[in-house]
Design a protein around this motif. Structure first.
Motif, PDB file in Angstrom:
ATOM      1  N   VAL A   1     -34.716   8.003 -25.637  1.00 36.19           N
ATOM      2  CA  VAL A   1     -34.763   8.795 -24.468  1.00 36.19           C
ATOM      3  C   VAL A   1     -35.774   9.686 -24.378  1.00 36.19           C
ATOM      4  N   LYS A   2     -37.384   9.160 -24.043  1.00 38.10           N
ATOM      5  CA  LYS A   2     -38.173  10.098 -24.264  1.00 38.10           C
ATOM      6  C   LYS A   2     -38.217  11.176 -23.123  1.00 38.10           C
ATOM      7  N   VAL A   3     -38.505  12.640 -22.936  1.00 34.70           N
ATOM      8  CA  VAL A   3     -38.310  12.836 -21.274  1.00 34.70           C
ATOM      9  C   VAL A   3     -39.658  13.296 -21.325  1.00 34.70           C
ATOM     10  N   GLN A   4     -40.692  13.292 -19.925  1.00 35.94           N
ATOM     11  CA  GLN A   4     -41.753  13.850 -19.704  1.00 35.94           C
ATOM     12  C   GLN A   4     -42.017  14.303 -18.874  1.00 35.94           C
ATOM     13  N   ASP A   5     -42.887  15.421 -18.682  1.00 34.25           N
ATOM     14  CA  ASP A   5     -43.600  15.829 -16.838  1.00 34.25           C
ATOM     15  C   ASP A   5     -43.950  14.817 -16.472  1.00 34.25           C
ATOM     16  N   SER A   6     -43.171  14.676 -15.425  1.00 34.92           N
ATOM     17  CA  SER A   6     -43.949  13.810 -14.234  1.00 34.92           C
ATOM     18  C   SER A   6     -45.860  14.040 -13.280  1.00 34.92           C
ATOM     19  N   GLU A   7     -46.150  15.150 -13.718  1.00 37.28           N
ATOM     20  CA  GLU A   7     -47.397  15.558 -13.802  1.00 37.28           C
ATOM     21  C   GLU A   7     -48.522  15.764 -14.283  1.00 37.28           C
TER      22      GLU A   7
ATOM     23  N   GLY B   1     -31.336  16.554  -5.459  1.00 36.16           N
ATOM     24  CA  GLY B   1     -31.202  17.704  -4.987  1.00 36.16           C
ATOM     25  C   GLY B   1     -30.826  18.513  -5.817  1.00 36.16           C
ATOM     26  N   GLY B   2     -30.900  19.809  -5.872  1.00 37.02           N
ATOM     27  CA  GLY B   2     -31.133  21.257  -6.360  1.00 37.02           C
ATOM     28  C   GLY B   2     -29.702  21.513  -6.796  1.00 37.02           C
TER      29      GLY B   2
ATOM     30  N   VAL C   1     -31.357  14.582 -16.808  1.00 37.73           N
ATOM     31  CA  VAL C   1     -31.794  15.866 -17.172  1.00 37.73           C
ATOM     32  C   VAL C   1     -31.936  16.869 -16.101  1.00 37.73           C
ATOM     33  N   HIS C   2     -32.303  17.467 -17.206  1.00 36.89           N
ATOM     34  CA  HIS C   2     -31.508  19.310 -17.156  1.00 36.89           C
ATOM     35  C   HIS C   2     -32.964  19.690 -17.452  1.00 36.89           C
ATOM     36  N   PHE C   3     -33.281  20.816 -16.687  1.00 34.73           N
ATOM     37  CA  PHE C   3     -34.634  21.347 -16.984  1.00 34.73           C
ATOM     38  C   PHE C   3     -34.375  22.656 -16.209  1.00 34.73           C
ATOM     39  N   SER C   4     -34.408  23.872 -17.367  1.00 33.55           N
ATOM     40  CA  SER C   4     -34.863  25.161 -16.592  1.00 33.55           C
ATOM     41  C   SER C   4     -33.561  25.395 -15.633  1.00 33.55           C
ATOM     42  N   ASN C   5     -32.214  24.966 -16.150  1.00 34.84           N
ATOM     43  CA  ASN C   5     -31.022  25.245 -15.616  1.00 34.84           C
ATOM     44  C   ASN C   5     -31.111  24.433 -14.369  1.00 34.84           C
ATOM     45  N   GLN C   6     -31.774  23.551 -13.978  1.00 31.84           N
ATOM     46  CA  GLN C   6     -31.439  22.292 -12.666  1.00 31.84           C
ATOM     47  C   GLN C   6     -31.480  21.275 -12.975  1.00 31.84           C
ATOM     48  N   ARG C   7     -30.720  20.856 -12.421  1.00 31.16           N
ATOM     49  CA  ARG C   7     -31.151  18.888 -12.217  1.00 31.16           C
ATOM     50  C   ARG C   7     -32.222  18.222 -11.854  1.00 31.16           C
ATOM     51  N   VAL C   8     -33.136  18.042 -13.115  1.00 30.76           N
ATOM     52  CA  VAL C   8     -34.172  17.920 -12.593  1.00 30.76           C
ATOM     53  C   VAL C   8     -34.499  16.258 -12.067  1.00 30.76           C
ATOM     54  N   LEU C   9     -33.770  15.314 -12.727  1.00 29.30           N
ATOM     55  CA  LEU C   9     -33.428  13.477 -12.231  1.00 29.30           C
ATOM     56  C   LEU C   9     -32.058  13.155 -13.277  1.00 29.30           C
ATOM     57  N   THR C  10     -31.909  12.311 -12.103  1.00 32.03           N
ATOM     58  CA  THR C  10     -30.537  11.211 -12.239  1.00 32.03           C
ATOM     59  C   THR C  10     -31.308  10.040 -11.961  1.00 32.03           C
ATOM     60  N   THR C  11     -30.591   9.213 -13.095  1.00 28.36           N
ATOM     61  CA  THR C  11     -31.272   7.847 -13.178  1.00 28.36           C
ATOM     62  C   THR C  11     -30.631   6.606 -13.453  1.00 28.36           C
TER      63      THR C  11
ATOM     64  N   SER D   1     -40.240  18.145 -13.171  1.00 30.02           N
ATOM     65  CA  SER D   1     -39.056  19.080 -13.751  1.00 30.02           C
ATOM     66  C   SER D   1     -39.681  20.758 -13.235  1.00 30.02           C
ATOM     67  N   ASP D   2     -40.689  20.620 -12.175  1.00 32.20           N
ATOM     68  CA  ASP D   2     -40.815  22.145 -11.666  1.00 32.20           C
ATOM     69  C   ASP D   2     -39.849  21.470  -9.850  1.00 32.20           C
ATOM     70  N   LYS D   3     -39.741  20.150  -9.694  1.00 38.31           N
ATOM     71  CA  LYS D   3     -39.113  20.080  -8.265  1.00 38.31           C
ATOM     72  C   LYS D   3     -39.896  19.942  -7.226  1.00 38.31           C
ATOM     73  N   ASP D   4     -41.377  19.755  -7.502  1.00 36.37           N
ATOM     74  CA  ASP D   4     -41.832  19.771  -6.405  1.00 36.37           C
ATOM     75  C   ASP D   4     -42.481  18.732  -5.724  1.00 36.37           C
TER      76      ASP D   4
END
Length: 295
Positions: free
Chosen positions: A103-109, A166-167, A221-231, A290-293
């Motif tokens: 798995v390769k994880v990248q920032d969506s922006e 959700g966070g 996927v967890h990033f900066s101690n947050q769940r940023v993706l569930t798939t 990754s920044d959950k915006d």
């Protein structure tokens, strides 16, 4: 020669052993440190800096495997919990066709790789059973789970959520609470840290199936101690059919749900699969917010 790359060098074995003695919470906290340089103390008293233990031959495999479009969020399903298993080989003693998952994880922006992200995967065994939830899941072709009743479908009522997860520590895909395990089994569950190219790899088996769902692997996927993706990750049906014809999968009959009638399946969730020695290699790109915006 096989391609089970986990711990292929002595130094990496030692590092992996140190990371394996961490709980997921400690690992997430360490990986959220600046530039991933945080050092944590393991249960053995050693100090380690978490680092990815992926093989070095994976980067070129992701050419054309995905785009920078935000990866679809799906339900985490009824069988997720923190298994505290920081490892790349998640098979334990489970029989099945070997599957190497990259798995390769990248920032969506920015489309840049996300290093020091933690990727968890979990899935059922060849008979349709989930570790930690064997009494609630079922592998009998058309049969009821132990204790009677119908097994959970793995999806919430209605359409799966379309927004970002959700966070918080218990949010997952925002639709289901984390499971409280009902047994001490932990097979086919694990977590790894992405390297500088955003890549993790696992060695597992091709998943089996259970009623109401196509064949799939869950990922978080967890990033900066947050769940940023569930798939979820899925497979071409021609390959599913070929694998299901083999033992031990062939002992579980009556499969009722395929990609074309699964209520979660999307083409973007298909892994890019190639045959590899005595099994398969599957690769996929996750584009995480990754920044959950929401972008």
């Amino acid at each position: 020669m096989g391609h089970d790359h986990e711990g292929q060098r002595v130094s990496r074995r030692r590092l992996f052993a140190g990371i394996s003695s961490l709980g997921l919470g400690s690992l997430l906290a360490a990986c959220s440190g600046a530039e991933g340089t945080a050092t944590v103390t393991t249960s053995t008293g050693a100090s380690v800096t978490p680092a990815a233990t992926t093989a070095k031959d994976l980067g070129s495999l992701f050419d054309g495997a995905g785009t920078c479009k935000l990866t679809s969020t799906t339900t985490q399903g009824p069988y997720y919990f923190d298994a505290d298993k920081i490892r790349s080989d998640i098979r334990e003693d489970k029989p099945g066709v070997r599957l190497r998952v990259a798995v390769k994880v990248q920032d969506s922006e920015t489309c840049k790789p996300l290093g020091n992200a933690v990727v968890e995967i979990w899935h059922c065994d060849a008979a349709g059973l989930y570790s930690g939830a064997e009494a609630a899941s079922t592998g009998g072709g058309g049969g009821n789970p132990p204790g009677g009743g119908n097994p959970p479908s793995g999806a919430p009522t209605g359409a799966p959520p379309s927004g970002g997860p959700g966070g918080g520590s218990n949010s997952g895909g925002g639709d289901m609470a984390d499971l409280t395990p009902t047994d001490d089994k932990r097979y086919l569950r694990g977590a790894q840290v992405t390297n500088g190219d955003g890549i993790v790899e696992f060695t597992t088996i091709w998943p089996g199936w259970y009623r109401g769902r196509t064949i799939h692997i869950h990922a978080m996927v967890h990033f900066s101690n947050q769940r940023v993706l569930t798939t979820q990750m899925m497979f071409d049906e021609k390959l599913n059919s070929a694998v299901m014809a083999k033992s031990p999968y062939s002992e579980h009959t009556g499969r009722d749900t395929f990609n074309d009638n699964d209520n979660i399946y999307d083409d973007s969730m298909l892994m890019k699969i190639t045959q590899e020695d005595d099994g398969y290699l599957g690769v996929i790109v996750f584009s995480a917010d990754s920044d959950k915006d929401g972008a």
